[in-house]
Design a protein around this motif. Structure first.
Motif, short mmCIF file in Angstrom:
data_model
loop_
_atom_site.label_atom_id
_atom_site.label_comp_id
_atom_site.label_asym_id
_atom_site.label_seq_id
_atom_site.Cartn_x
_atom_site.Cartn_y
_atom_site.Cartn_z
N ASP A 150 0.84 -1.21 0.00
CA ASP A 150 0.00 0.00 0.00
C ASP A 150 0.87 1.25 0.00
O ASP A 150 0.57 2.23 -0.69
N VAL A 151 1.95 1.22 0.77
CA VAL A 151 2.86 2.36 0.82
C VAL A 151 3.50 2.57 -0.56
O VAL A 151 3.58 3.70 -1.05
N LEU A 152 3.93 1.48 -1.18
CA LEU A 152 4.55 1.59 -2.50
C LEU A 152 3.58 2.11 -3.56
O LEU A 152 4.00 2.75 -4.53
N GLU A 153 2.29 1.86 -3.37
CA GLU A 153 1.29 2.36 -4.31
C GLU A 153 0.90 3.82 -4.04
O GLU A 153 0.21 4.43 -4.85
N SER A 154 1.34 4.37 -2.91
CA SER A 154 0.98 5.75 -2.58
C SER A 154 1.61 6.71 -3.58
O SER A 154 2.64 6.41 -4.18
N PRO A 155 0.99 7.87 -3.77
CA PRO A 155 1.55 8.86 -4.71
C PRO A 155 3.00 9.23 -4.39
O PRO A 155 3.79 9.44 -5.30
N ALA A 156 3.35 9.28 -3.13
CA ALA A 156 4.72 9.67 -2.76
C ALA A 156 5.75 8.71 -3.35
O ALA A 156 6.81 9.15 -3.80
N TYR A 157 5.44 7.42 -3.37
CA TYR A 157 6.40 6.44 -3.89
C TYR A 157 6.19 6.14 -5.37
O TYR A 157 7.13 5.76 -6.06
N ALA A 158 4.99 6.27 -5.86
CA ALA A 158 4.70 5.90 -7.25
C ALA A 158 4.98 7.03 -8.25
O ALA A 158 5.20 6.76 -9.43
N GLY B 232 1.07 -6.82 -3.03
CA GLY B 232 -0.08 -6.88 -2.12
C GLY B 232 -0.88 -8.17 -2.28
O GLY B 232 -1.27 -8.80 -1.29
N GLU B 233 -1.11 -8.56 -3.52
CA GLU B 233 -1.86 -9.80 -3.78
C GLU B 233 -1.09 -11.02 -3.29
O GLU B 233 -1.67 -11.91 -2.66
N ALA B 234 0.20 -11.07 -3.59
CA ALA B 234 1.02 -12.21 -3.15
C ALA B 234 1.11 -12.25 -1.63
O ALA B 234 1.07 -13.33 -1.03
N ALA B 235 1.23 -11.09 -1.00
CA ALA B 235 1.33 -11.03 0.46
C ALA B 235 0.01 -11.45 1.12
O ALA B 235 0.03 -12.12 2.16
N LEU B 236 -1.11 -11.09 0.52
CA LEU B 236 -2.40 -11.52 1.06
C LEU B 236 -2.52 -13.04 1.01
O LEU B 236 -2.92 -13.68 1.99
N ALA B 237 -2.15 -13.64 -0.11
CA ALA B 237 -2.17 -15.11 -0.22
C ALA B 237 -1.19 -15.73 0.77
O ALA B 237 -1.49 -16.77 1.38
N ALA B 238 -0.04 -15.10 0.97
CA ALA B 238 0.95 -15.59 1.93
C ALA B 238 0.40 -15.52 3.35
O ALA B 238 0.58 -16.46 4.15
N GLU B 239 -0.28 -14.44 3.65
CA GLU B 239 -0.88 -14.29 4.99
C GLU B 239 -1.95 -15.37 5.22
O GLU B 239 -2.01 -15.99 6.29
N GLN B 240 -2.78 -15.60 4.22
CA GLN B 240 -3.82 -16.62 4.34
C GLN B 240 -3.21 -18.01 4.50
O GLN B 240 -3.72 -18.83 5.29
N ALA B 241 -2.13 -18.29 3.80
CA ALA B 241 -1.46 -19.59 3.92
C ALA B 241 -0.90 -19.78 5.33
O ALA B 241 -1.02 -20.87 5.91
N ALA B 242 -0.31 -18.73 5.88
CA ALA B 242 0.22 -18.82 7.24
C ALA B 242 -0.91 -18.96 8.25
O ALA B 242 -0.79 -19.72 9.21
#
Length: 166
Positions: free
Chosen positions: A89-97, A112-122
């Motif tokens: 989310d931070v990387l998608e913010s205007p300041a970083y993008a 973000g999508e990969a991290a969400l799947a990773a979180e669900q797997a854990a």
């Protein structure tokens, strides 16, 4: 002073006022954000479930499997993935993008999508799913680094020692 000279003298001030302040980078330049937040949490995730083979001096092969053993270890893996999702989310913010082109947003969203799947797997405490999700995280990171090499991001300023923690 002539009016046209006054206008020319004030032009740089007017342009500076219109351009606004430089974007606030709450975690420092991208390289610092990666070094202090993305990379350590990715490493925590990647190291949580793994398989290693070692050739022993006697010629035999020793195989070892690693996965979290306790509720606290599984929570650490889940929290690492959640932190990666937050960093996307931070990387998608205007300041970083800003100024990085559409690929930046694609990779940030992919993280973000990969991290969400990773979180669900854990959360499911599924070592095979954690291993697979870790591979997907790695692929997103690698693809982004091919487009945005870390050395180029580091050239934007700052050092890892300047990284805000937290």
């Amino acid at each position: 002073m002539k009016p046209d000279i006054v206008i020319l003298a004030l032009l740089p001030l007017a342009l500076a006022a219109c351009s606004g302040p430089a974007p606030d980078l709450p975690y420092g330049p991208p390289q610092q954000l990666m070094a202090a937040h993305v990379e350590p949490y990715a490493q925590t995730y990647w190291q949580s479930v793994k398989f290693e083979s070692e050739l022993m001096p006697d010629g035999t092969v020793e195989n070892r499997e690693y996965e979290p053993d306790s509720d606290a270890e599984w929570e650490e893996v889940r929290a690492a993935a959640a932190h990666l999702r937050e960093m996307s989310d931070v990387l998608e913010s205007p300041a970083y993008a800003e100024g990085r082109g559409p690929a930046w947003m694609t990779y940030a969203a992919g993280l973000g999508e990969a991290a969400l799947a990773a979180e669900q797997a854990a959360q499911a405490r599924d070592p095979d799913a954690v291993f697979t999700a870790g591979g997907n995280l790695y692929n997103v990171c690698r693809a982004c680094h091919q487009t945005y090499p870390p050395a180029e991001l580091e050239a934007e300023g700052g050092t890892v020692d300047d990284v805000p923690q937290g």
